[in-house]
Every structure is written in structure tokens, then in C-alpha cells.
Write an enzyme that holds these catalytic residues in place. Structure first.
Site, short mmCIF file in Angstrom:
data_model
loop_
_atom_site.label_atom_id
_atom_site.label_comp_id
_atom_site.label_asym_id
_atom_site.label_seq_id
_atom_site.Cartn_x
_atom_site.Cartn_y
_atom_site.Cartn_z
N HIS A 133 -10.42 0.91 -3.08
CA HIS A 133 -11.79 0.96 -2.59
C HIS A 133 -12.78 1.54 -3.60
O HIS A 133 -12.45 2.49 -4.32
CB HIS A 133 -11.87 1.85 -1.34
CG HIS A 133 -11.06 1.35 -0.18
ND1 HIS A 133 -11.04 0.04 0.23
CD2 HIS A 133 -10.27 2.03 0.71
CE1 HIS A 133 -10.27 -0.07 1.30
NE2 HIS A 133 -9.77 1.11 1.60
N HIS A 173 -10.37 7.26 1.18
CA HIS A 173 -8.99 7.14 0.71
C HIS A 173 -8.89 6.04 -0.32
O HIS A 173 -9.73 5.13 -0.35
CB HIS A 173 -8.06 6.83 1.89
CG HIS A 173 -8.37 5.52 2.55
ND1 HIS A 173 -9.38 5.37 3.48
CD2 HIS A 173 -7.84 4.28 2.38
CE1 HIS A 173 -9.45 4.10 3.85
NE2 HIS A 173 -8.52 3.41 3.19
N CYS A 230 -2.05 -2.28 7.68
CA CYS A 230 -2.01 -3.28 6.61
C CYS A 230 -0.71 -4.09 6.57
O CYS A 230 -0.73 -5.26 6.21
CB CYS A 230 -2.30 -2.62 5.27
SG CYS A 230 -4.03 -2.12 5.17
N LYS A 276 -6.70 -4.84 -3.15
CA LYS A 276 -7.42 -5.39 -2.00
C LYS A 276 -8.51 -4.44 -1.50
O LYS A 276 -8.48 -3.25 -1.82
CB LYS A 276 -6.45 -5.73 -0.87
CG LYS A 276 -5.75 -4.53 -0.29
CD LYS A 276 -4.84 -4.96 0.84
CE LYS A 276 -4.23 -3.79 1.51
NZ LYS A 276 -5.20 -2.84 2.11
N ASP A 320 -4.55 -0.60 -1.76
CA ASP A 320 -5.88 -0.41 -1.25
C ASP A 320 -6.68 0.13 -2.43
O ASP A 320 -6.25 1.09 -3.08
CB ASP A 320 -5.80 0.64 -0.12
CG ASP A 320 -6.66 0.31 1.07
OD1 ASP A 320 -7.06 -0.84 1.25
OD2 ASP A 320 -6.94 1.26 1.85
N ASP A 376 0.79 -1.24 0.00
CA ASP A 376 0.00 0.00 0.00
C ASP A 376 0.82 1.29 0.00
O ASP A 376 0.45 2.26 0.69
CB ASP A 376 -0.98 0.01 1.19
CG ASP A 376 -1.97 -1.15 1.14
OD1 ASP A 376 -1.84 -2.00 0.25
OD2 ASP A 376 -2.87 -1.21 2.00
C1 VGL Z 1 -4.70 1.13 5.46
C2 VGL Z 1 -6.11 2.34 6.81
C3 VGL Z 1 -7.17 2.09 5.96
C4 VGL Z 1 -3.32 0.63 5.17
C5 VGL Z 1 -5.75 0.89 4.60
O1 VGL Z 1 -3.01 0.34 4.00
O2 VGL Z 1 -2.51 0.51 6.12
N1 VGL Z 1 -4.90 1.86 6.56
N2 VGL Z 1 -6.97 1.39 4.85
ZN ZN Z 2 -8.37 1.38 3.23
#
Ligand code: VGL
Ligand code: ZN
Length: 193
Positions: A57, A74, A138, A99, A55, A13
Site C-alpha cells: 500500500h 499496514h 485475502c 497488490k 499487500d 501476503d
Molecule cells: C489483508 C486486511 C487488509 C490480507 C490485507 O492480506 O488478508 N487483510 N489488507
Molecule cells: Zn491491506
């Protein structure tokens, strides 16, 4: 046998929204980019697999505050914030693991509903070198899943950064990963292998 035999680099990420100026900025996240670039060169030049999770979404993801979740919106798929930073020097060959793509389901681990385990088996990977964001979210869940799935895991301590909603979260997360069987390693140790 070389310690790098059957090894792969997993970058978790490392996306604009988790970097300074992003929607869920992790302090000093950009400082790991040069370190990650060095690791990418190192693994790339040895023809070892490089995987990047992201990430990814949908617009109204359940983890967003407007939807009752705990994070600001985000890493909305296709947006600037979901992209890898310009400064990240991608190798010639790499795999992307998207993901948390489903609206009603959050996923912190890069193993959750992604097929990552099968991909690693297909690539004959046994050892993962993990870096990226965020140490206490993550990265942690990904590393714990990797260990559970039977992989050997090294966490590259100078190539991760944490959110630290509480000040010690990153340290606690590193301790939890270590207790579960992960090795903590500095990038310079890897570059000297
Ligand atoms: C993450 C918060 C929300 C991460 C992902 O990649 O660490 N943190 N979504
Ligand atoms: Zn996230």
C-alpha cells in the site's frame, strides 16, 4: 499424470505486518512459517513455480482508518511491515505479485489488477496450492477469483491463518472456498505426493 503436473505454490501476503508484533497481526500467523518453508522446499525441489503475493500500500491508502477505511495502516510499500518475515526461507526462484498498490482502491485478491492470471498462463499453471494470510480476507478472495478464472485450487489448511474479526470467520471462509470448488488439503498430504 502426477497431481503436481502444472501446479504452483501461491503464498498469500505472508508479511511482517500480519504476523505477531505487526500492525495488523493475525493470531498465530508465525506458526505457519515452518509449514510454508517445507512447502517451499517441496515445490522448489520439483522446479514448480512459487509465487508470493504481497499487500503493497501507499502511505495514505484508502483502506486505512485515517482515510476512512477499516484497517490500521499496514504493509506500506518499502516498510519493514511490508517485508516477508526473516524466518521465511525463500527459494532460489520466485515471483512477487504486489497488490492494492493504488491509493484510492483496495484489493484483497491477488488477481485484482496484478496480471497474476496472465503470469500463470504464461507459466502453464493449471493448479494452485494456496497458503498464507489471511484465511478470511485475502486468501479467500484470491481462491474464489482463481476458481472463477478456471484454475484448480487446493487450500492448505495448516498453512493459513485468519483475522477472525468474528470468531468463526476462518471456518466460514474455508466453507465458502470449498463450496465454490476448492479442495481443502493438509500440508502432509502434499508432501507425500
Ligand atoms: C489483508 C486486511 C487488509 C490480507 C490485507 O492480506 O488478508 N487483510 N489488507
Ligand atoms: Zn491491506
Amino acid at each position: 499424470m502426477s497431481e503436481l503436473e502444472r501446479a504452483a505454490l501461491l503464498i498469500v501476503d505472508l508479511q511482517n505486518d500480519f504476523c505477531p508484533g505487526g500492525a495488523l497481526a493475525v493470531a498465530d500467523a508465525d506458526r505457519i512459517i515452518p509449514v510454508v518453508n517445507g512447502l517451499v522446499k517441496f515445490f522448489g525441489s520439483r522446479d514448480l513455480p512459487i509465487l508470493l503475493s504481497r499487500d503493497w500500500h501507499p502511505q495514505k491508502h484508502c483502506s486505512f482508518r485515517g482515510q476512512g477505511g477499516s484497517w490500521p495502516p499496514h504493509c506500506i510499500r518499502g516498510s519493514m511491515g511490508a517485508k516477508f518475515p526473516e524466518e521465511l526461507e525463500l527459494p532460489e526462484k520466485y515471483e512477487i505479485i504486489s497488490k492494492a498498490v493504488e491509493q484510492e482502491k483496495d484489493a484483497y485478491s491477488a488477481f485484482q489488477d496484478t496480471g497474476l492470471k496472465d503470469l500463470l498462463i504464461e507459466k502453464d499453471v493449471q493448479t494452485l496450492y494456496v497458503c498464507g494470510l489471511a484465511t478470511d480476507v485475502c486468501v479467500k478472495d484470491t481462491v474464489l477469483d482463481a476458481l472463477r478464472e478456471g484454475f484448480s485450487v487446493y487450500v492448505i489448511t495448516d498453512a493459513v491463518k485468519g483475522v477472525n474479526l468474528s470468531p468463526n470467520d476462518s471456518r466460514t471462509a474455508l466453507e465458502a472456498m470449498s463450496s465454490a470448488g476448492a479442495e481443502l488439503i493438509d500440508s502432509l498430504e502434499i508432501l507425500s505426493l
